[in-house]
Each structure stands twice: as structure tokens, then as C-alpha cells.
Design an enzyme around this catalytic site. Structure first.
Site, PDB file in Angstrom:
ATOM      1  N   ASN A  51       0.830  -1.209   0.000  1.00 40.86           N
ATOM      2  CA  ASN A  51       0.000   0.000   0.000  1.00 40.86           C
ATOM      3  C   ASN A  51       0.862   1.255   0.000  1.00 40.86           C
ATOM      4  OD1 ASN A  51      -2.345  -1.513   0.089  1.00 40.86           O
ATOM      5  ND2 ASN A  51      -2.764  -1.136   2.249  1.00 40.86           N
ATOM      6  N   ARG A 381      -9.540  -5.211 -14.213  1.00 43.92           N
ATOM      7  CA  ARG A 381      -8.407  -5.985 -13.701  1.00 43.92           C
ATOM      8  C   ARG A 381      -8.805  -7.456 -13.716  1.00 43.92           C
ATOM      9  NH1 ARG A 381      -4.906  -2.287 -11.239  1.00 43.92           N
ATOM     10  NH2 ARG A 381      -5.897  -0.478 -10.255  1.00 43.92           N
ATOM     11  N   ARG A 411      -4.106   1.099 -13.375  1.00 38.65           N
ATOM     12  CA  ARG A 411      -2.755   1.330 -12.854  1.00 38.65           C
ATOM     13  C   ARG A 411      -2.108   0.060 -12.303  1.00 38.65           C
ATOM     14  NH1 ARG A 411      -3.441   5.617  -9.217  1.00 38.65           N
ATOM     15  NH2 ARG A 411      -3.041   7.127 -10.860  1.00 38.65           N
ATOM     16  N   HIS A 441     -14.294   1.872 -15.731  1.00 39.59           N
ATOM     17  CA  HIS A 441     -14.227   1.214 -14.425  1.00 39.59           C
ATOM     18  C   HIS A 441     -15.515   0.461 -14.113  1.00 39.59           C
ATOM     19  CE1 HIS A 441     -13.703   1.275  -9.870  1.00 39.59           C
ATOM     20  NE2 HIS A 441     -12.552   0.782 -10.280  1.00 39.59           N
ATOM     21  N   TYR A 474     -11.638 -10.231  -1.812  1.00 36.69           N
ATOM     22  CA  TYR A 474     -12.388  -8.973  -1.681  1.00 36.69           C
ATOM     23  C   TYR A 474     -13.858  -9.282  -1.460  1.00 36.69           C
ATOM     24  CZ  TYR A 474      -8.414  -6.622  -4.069  1.00 36.69           C
ATOM     25  OH  TYR A 474      -7.178  -6.146  -4.438  1.00 36.69           O
ATOM     26  N   ARG A 570     -14.214   1.995   3.954  1.00 37.27           N
ATOM     27  CA  ARG A 570     -13.013   1.254   4.327  1.00 37.27           C
ATOM     28  C   ARG A 570     -11.784   2.148   4.414  1.00 37.27           C
ATOM     29  NH1 ARG A 570     -11.330  -1.444  -0.359  1.00 37.27           N
ATOM     30  NH2 ARG A 570      -9.688   0.106  -0.562  1.00 37.27           N
ATOM     31  N   HIS A 598     -14.832  -4.151  -0.352  1.00 36.76           N
ATOM     32  CA  HIS A 598     -14.725  -3.528  -1.671  1.00 36.76           C
ATOM     33  C   HIS A 598     -16.076  -3.178  -2.293  1.00 36.76           C
ATOM     34  CE1 HIS A 598     -13.424  -3.402  -6.028  1.00 36.76           C
ATOM     35  NE2 HIS A 598     -12.443  -2.723  -5.458  1.00 36.76           N
TER      36      HIS A 598
END
Length: 697
Positions: A51, A381, A411, A441, A474, A570, A598
């Protein structure tokens, strides 16, 4: 309505980046929590490191760019780039110190469990002989010592790789003579840790770090020289991509070019091992032009290796969370035909508590069904060996019209997505890279099927990525539906992305950057109107981050109008809750536990007629203005009840939930209610998959 005025010093808001520090501290707390299994503690410590790497290479790098450009304007939270940077470096330094204290404590606890990392001098004769062979046969051939002198300039130091700085002298050199300097990269294609041989009857599992072996054998790389000091260092570079989408003839090639540039990004952070040689440190600081972002590390650099280490430890089930296999969704077990089941009712899946394989199986069935005409899907992703990719490729090769919107700009997943895009194109899929200037997204799958004289649309909308690996880690929601207006909107969405479709009058779906911001504002205002009229009014919003100033101001206004607001966030939260006259009715909680929270869920009481939405979007400026995002209503009563029960579990959590207090810190929630750990409760699917539960919270 009475307006509340607060001095314009940013006190109405919490800073986004400082709030992120608080989030990563909550992750660190899981590594410190005595109730967390020991190997899971090590895994959380690895997450803290990864992170922080991303935060430094993107957020802090951007702040440094602003400082270099002379930008001195305050943001809406009251910070100038220079002032924020100074505070961040201070906070990060304290966090890293706490992280390595935790690392040393975990290592001590592991030693008591007969799991240990050894220094070279602690190896017994058998282990030394084994490591001598390993070094000479495996490590030595791939090492490249790189001297730095007048004829050999400083080599390229790659982003976030661990290196050794070697300070040397020759026999006969006087103490006043300037020493020699070289760097050695720790091979990234070899395991960072090496298992050590043990006696057959020994319970111990011993390991050694690869840098320990190289340090001990450093003389083999510099014959004729005497090593004065050998220490580790690591550089973090600016990893944000500057892509000219407008001017790019081929977006895929443009991104590949920028990925290569990432190696030469401006240095952002320098990490050095404790006791680092001052001569070497001065050289590195001059080379990387880093003065104040140097972190001295009391332990191994780059603790992300712990994630792989925990998987290498044998046995020790008591040191891990129980490995439960998520069940297949019961609705799809009742009928092997997905299409027949979905004609009867919508199906809600909640990951990781239910198996992600159902989604792959749905696409496989669609690829084999002669009545399926088209499959359209967004991919942001995906995993390294995604079964979804193969299913889509098989569908295209069987003659279906398969359209896949692949987001190349996700990213740190850019290279993987480029590879998937090429594979899909080779299989005959229509691959689209989205709209210029926007990341795609949204998570949506559309299957169009011929049923008699009509075409029927089957839609899956998710809150998380179509990734079979993260679906086990997640918490995310996926909704299968055949609702006609959702299906029609889904078709229009893909037409908008792939073609020149005009702005659509959306019936059910809400899109960003189109109408989502206004839609959310109107839903919040509707709750305010209900409250002012004495009707039930409540907002529950579950998301990853809240940082958009306008959304925060809308929530402040609703609070002042009498709306009770519970936010389950979160990560980053720039809203300051519990401020008298401003946010009295707003509570903010964060849950950090075994799985990464998530899912994005938005609940509006609506005067006793609740509405529930699931979404791919957080309430951040980037989601509302610079990404294609999706918000979908949950119309089916049973599915809506399940989502409400999921929210109830989050609000009942008094084990892992922490509450945000007005000063920006987080405190454990302590009450007299029965103990509830929401993630563990959700493992029992009967706690949330109850179609008959009440429809209001």
C-alpha cells in the site's frame, strides 16, 4: 435551513492523503492484533508495505511535482502541497517505525513456533554447505556488480527493487583516499528467501534472506578489493503515466511506451538499511536528488516478500485463517441452465462467501448455447491466468459476437491487460479500449439471446473486478438480472463506449461522468425533503473512499435537515463526522478484516419505500468525473433484502469496525450488544441470504 459557517481553514474537511495514512495504520493494527493468526499478521504487514509503495509512487509523487512547479495554493482541506508533504513525511516515518517494530515482534513469535529467519553466522555446518552450493550454482551466475567511477556512470536503479551499496578500498590505500563504490541488484527473479535444510526429525522451518547470502559472499564479486560496508537500499520512483490519448495513433503502443518510461520516473523515496555508510548515502542522495524523503529501515527492505513467505511455510494451520471453500450459489445448483433460472428471478452473489466460478460457468454456457447471439463485457483488472479470458475467446471462436472493453490504463495492471487484449483479438473478439480521457471502471456483462421471435438480455452488474483471484479476497456483490430496462440500458452503454451513440435517456442505470453526480445529489436531497416533512429519512452508503467536496457538502446539508446517515468507508474519508451543527447525524465506520471490503452499496430510506443501488463507483472526484462508472438499482425484492442484510451486518460489527471521530482518528466501537464480526458472520450464508427479511433497516 440555517447554514453553518466554519472558518475557512479546511476544518470542515479531513485531508485525503492524511486520511489514507489512517487507513494504512488500520491495516497495520491487524498485524498487531493479538487475535490475528500469526502468519496472517505477516501477510497484513506485507499489505502495509505494498500500500505504501503505491501511495509514495502516485500520491506523494504528485505532491512533489506540485512543489517543484511552484504550486502553493491550498486544497479544499486547507493544505498547501509543501505543508502537506512535510506532514506526510513525518506521519509516514512514524508509521514505518511502527511497522518494523511489529515485524520484529512477529519474527520473535514465529521463532517460538519453530519458524525462523537466520543470519549467515547462525547456520550450522550442513546449512552452510547447502547455501554455499546455492550461492555459487544459482545466485552468483545472475549477479552483476556495477562500479561507479569516472568512466562508468551511475547505473539505472529500477523502481522498488532492492540493491546493495558496496563501499570498497584496495590494499595499501590510505584512510584519507576516497573509497570505491558499486551497486549490486538483488535478483528479482529469484525467491527473496531460501529454505534451509533441517534434520528429518526437527520441527523447525528455517529460512535465510537472499541478501544475507550475497553479503556474505560479496568478495566473490570484487576480487582484489576489500569491502568496507555492504548495505541495502531501495528507490521508489514516480510511477504515474502521462498518456497523450488525443495524440496517440495507437493507444496500446502509447501505453507500452509510457510503461518503459516508468523505469526512469523521478525518484520519490530512498530507503536505506540502518547503519548505512555515510559516503554511500551521500552518493545516493546526490544521484537521486533526494534530501528529505530518506527512510532509515531497521530490518529487511521491502516487506512485501512476506506475502509469498506465508505460503511457503508448511503446515501450521493454527497460524492461518481457516481455509473455507466458498459454496456454489444455491440458485444455480438448483438448475444447471443459467438462462432458465434467471427467467424466474434475479440472483445476487456475494463474494468471497460464494464461488466466483458461477460467473465463468455462465459465460461458458453462453459460448456453447446456439441461441446466444452476442456477449459484451468490460474488463478492468483480471487475474494472471483468468478462466474468463479463455471463455470469451472460446465464445468468439464458436461464432458468437464477442465485444470486450479492456481498460489498458488500470494502474499497475497495464502490461497484463495489454497481453489479454492481444489474446482476445487473436481469438476473434472485438476489443475496445474505451473512451479518450476516461477509464472504463464499470463492471458489466451483457448476453443477448434469441428466444423465439424475440431477443432477451441477460445482465450481470458487479461492484468489483471480474477477477477470480481477488474474488476470493475482496468482498463484492454481483447481480444477475433480466430486468428489461436494465438490459436496454446495458445495450446503450456498450453502444456509447464502442460507437458514436448520442446521450441516452437512461431508464434504470446511472452513469458517470454523465448523470451519476446529479442523481446522487437528487437522492440525498429527496431524503432531506422526507426528513423536513417528518417522514422516515436515512442514508446508508458503503464504499471504499469519500473525497468529493460536493458530495460531502450534500451529506452535511442532509444531516442538518434531520437525515440520519451511516457511512461504511473502508479507506479515505474527507468528511468530518460528529461536528455540532454540521454533521451531528453522520456516523462513519471502517471495517478492516480478513477480506478487503470492496463492495459499493447505496441505501436510501425514501420515506419508508427503500431504494438500494450497487455500484462500481466510490464518491471520489475521479470516479464521478474521469471514469465510466455504473450505478444499478436492485429491483428484485428478494435480492434487495439480501443487500439490506449485508448492510445490517456491517453496521452491527463491533469486533473489527472502527469509528471515525471528528479529529480524523479512528476508535474501536465498544458497546453492550452481542459480539458481531461481520465477515465471519457472512461466512454463514444463511445470515444474509434470506429473501424474507424485512425491507427496511
Amino acid at each position: 435551513m440555517t447554514q453553518i459557517h466554519i472558518k475557512e481553514d479546511g476544518s470542515r474537511y479531513l485531508n485525503r492523503d492524511l486520511s489514507w495514512i489512517e487507513f494504512n495504520l488500520r491495516v497495520l493494527h491487524e498485524a498487531q492484533d493479538p487475535t490475528t493468526p500469526l502468519l496472517e499478521k505477516a501477510k497484513f504487514l506485507s499489505i502495509v508495505s505494498s500500500n505504501l509503495d503505491e501511495f509514495m509512487s502516485v500520491r506523494v509523487a504528485g505532491i512533489q511535482d506540485q512543489i517543484r512547479a511552484g504550486y502553493a495554493k491550498k486544497d479544499f482541506t486547507g493544505y498547501t502541497p509543501a505543508g502537506l508533504y512535510k506532514r506526510l513525511v513525518s506521519r509516514i516515518s512514524k508509521m514505518v517505525q511502527a511497522q518494523y517494530r511489529t515485524y520484529r515482534d512477529i519474527m520473535r513469535q514465529l521463532t517460538k513456533e519453530h519458524i525462523q529467519f537466520l543470519k549467515y553466522e547462525d547456520l550450522n555446518a550442513t546449512q552452510r554447505k547447502s547455501m554455499e552450493c546455492y550461492y555459487h550454482d544459482i545466485i552468483f551466475p545472475v549477479l552483476t556488480p556495477m562500479a561507479v567511477d569516472q568512466s562508468r556512470p551511475f547505473p539505472l536503479v529500477h523502481n522498488q527493487f532492492v540493491y546493495l551499496a558496496v563501499v570498497l578500498k584496495r590494499d595499501g590505500d590510505s584512510p584519507e583516499e576516497e573509497p570505491y563504490f558499486a551497486v549490486v541488484q538483488i535478483p528479482s527473479n529469484l525467491s527473496r528467501f531460501v529454505p534451509l535444510p533441517q534434520h528429518s526429525n526437527s520441527k523447525k522451518q528455517s529460512f535465510i534472506l537472499i541478501e544475507e547470502l550475497i553479503k556474505h559472499h560479496i568478495q566473490t564479486l570484487f576480487s582484489g578489493y576489500i569491502p568496507l560496508a555492504v548495505h541495502e537500499f531501495r528507490v521508489t520512483r514516480n510511477a504515474d503515466l502521462a498518456i497523450d490519448e488525443e495524440g496517440a495513433e495507437d493507444l496500446l503502443e502509447e501505453i507500452e511506451k509510457e510503461l518503459r518510461k516508468r523505469r526512469w520516473g523521478a525518484p520519490v523515496r530512498l530507503e536505506v538499511q540502518k547503519g548505512f555508510h555515510p559516503y554511500a548515502l551521500e552518493l545516493l542522495q546526490d544521484e537521486f536528488e533526494i534530501k528529505d524523503s530518506v527512510f532509515e529501515i531497521d530490518g529487511p527492505l521491502d516487506l512485501t516478500f512476506l506475502r509469498h513467505f506465508t505460503g511457503a511455510v508448511k503446515g501450521s494451520s493454527k497460524l492461518r485463517y481457516p481455509q473455507d471453500e466458498p459454496p456454489y450459489p444455491q440458485e444455480f445448483e438448483e438448475s444447471e441452465d443459467f438462462f432458465e433460472m434467471l427467467k424466474e428471478r434475479d440472483v445476487l452473489m456475494y463474494h468471497p462467501y460464494e464461488c466466483f466460478d458461477a460467473l465463468t460457468d455462465f459465460i461458458v454456457q453462453a459460448s456453447e448455447d446456439p441461441h446466444v447471439m452476442a456477449i459484451k463485457m468490460t474488463l478492468y483488472r483480471v487475474s494472471g491466468n483468468s478462466p474468463l479470458i479463455q471463455a470469451l475467446a472460446d465464445a468468439a471462436e464458436s461464432g458468437k459476437q464477442v465485444t470486450v472493453v479492456v481498460e489498458l490504463k488500470a494502474r499497475f495492471d497495464e502490461e497484463r491487460n495489454i497481453a489479454w487484449a492481444r489474446k482476445l483479438e487473436k481469438a476473434g473478439c472485438h476489443v475496445v479500449y474505451g473512451l479518450v480521457g476516461l477509464k472504463t471502471h464499470a463492471k458489466i456483462l451483457l448476453i443477448v439471446r434469441q428466444e423465439g421471435p424475440d431477443l432477451k438480455r441477460y445482465v450481470h452488474v458487479g461492484t468489483g473486478n471480474y477477477n477470480d483471484i481477488t474474488a476470493r479476497l475482496y468482498t463484492d456483490i454481483g447481480l444477475f438480472t433480466t430486468h428489461p430496462s436494465i438490459g436496454e440500458d446495458a445495450s446503450e452503454l456498450f453502444n456509447l463506449i464502442t460507437g458514436y451513440s448520442a446521450v441516452h435517456d437512461w431508464q434504470s442505470l446511472t452513469l458517470a461522468p454523465g448523470n451519476m453526480h446529479n442523481k446522487l445529489a437528487s437522492l440525498i436531497e429527496r431524503e432531506s425533503e422526507h426528513a423536513r416533512s417528518g417522514r422516515p429519512a436515512r442514508i446508508i452508503a458503503k464504499m471504499n473512499s469519500l473525497s468529493n467536496q460536493e458530495m460531502i457538502d450534500d451529506l452535511y446539508t442532509a444531516s442538518q435537515d434531520g437525515v440520519n446517515i451511516d457511512l461504511i468507508i473502508r479507506g479515505v474519508c474527507c468528511l468530518r463526522p460528529g461536528v455540532e451543527g454540521l454533521s451531528d447525524r453522520i456516523n462513519v465506520r471502517s471495517i478492516v478484516d480478513r477480506f478487503l471490503e470492496h463492495s459499493r452499496i447505496y441505501y436510501f430510506e425514501n420515506g419508508g419505500q427503500p431504494e438500494v443501488w450497487i455500484s462500481s463507483a466510490d464518491w471520489m472526484t475521479r470516479n464521478l468525473t474521469r471514469r465510466i462508472e455504473l450505478m444499478c438499482p436492485v429491483y428484485d425484492q428478494a435480492a434487495r433484502n439480501m443487500v439490506i442484510q449485508i448492510l445490517r451486518l456491517s453496521l452491527a460489527d463491533n469486533v473489527k469496525a472502527k469509528q471515525l471521530i471528528p479529529n480524523g482518528k479512528y476508535e474501536r466501537i465498544v458497546n453492550d450488544l452481542p459480539s458481531c464480526r461481520s465477515q465471519f458472520a457472512a461466512l454463514d450464508i444463511s445470515t444474509w441470504k434470506k429473501p424474507e427479511i424485512p425491507t427496511s433497516i
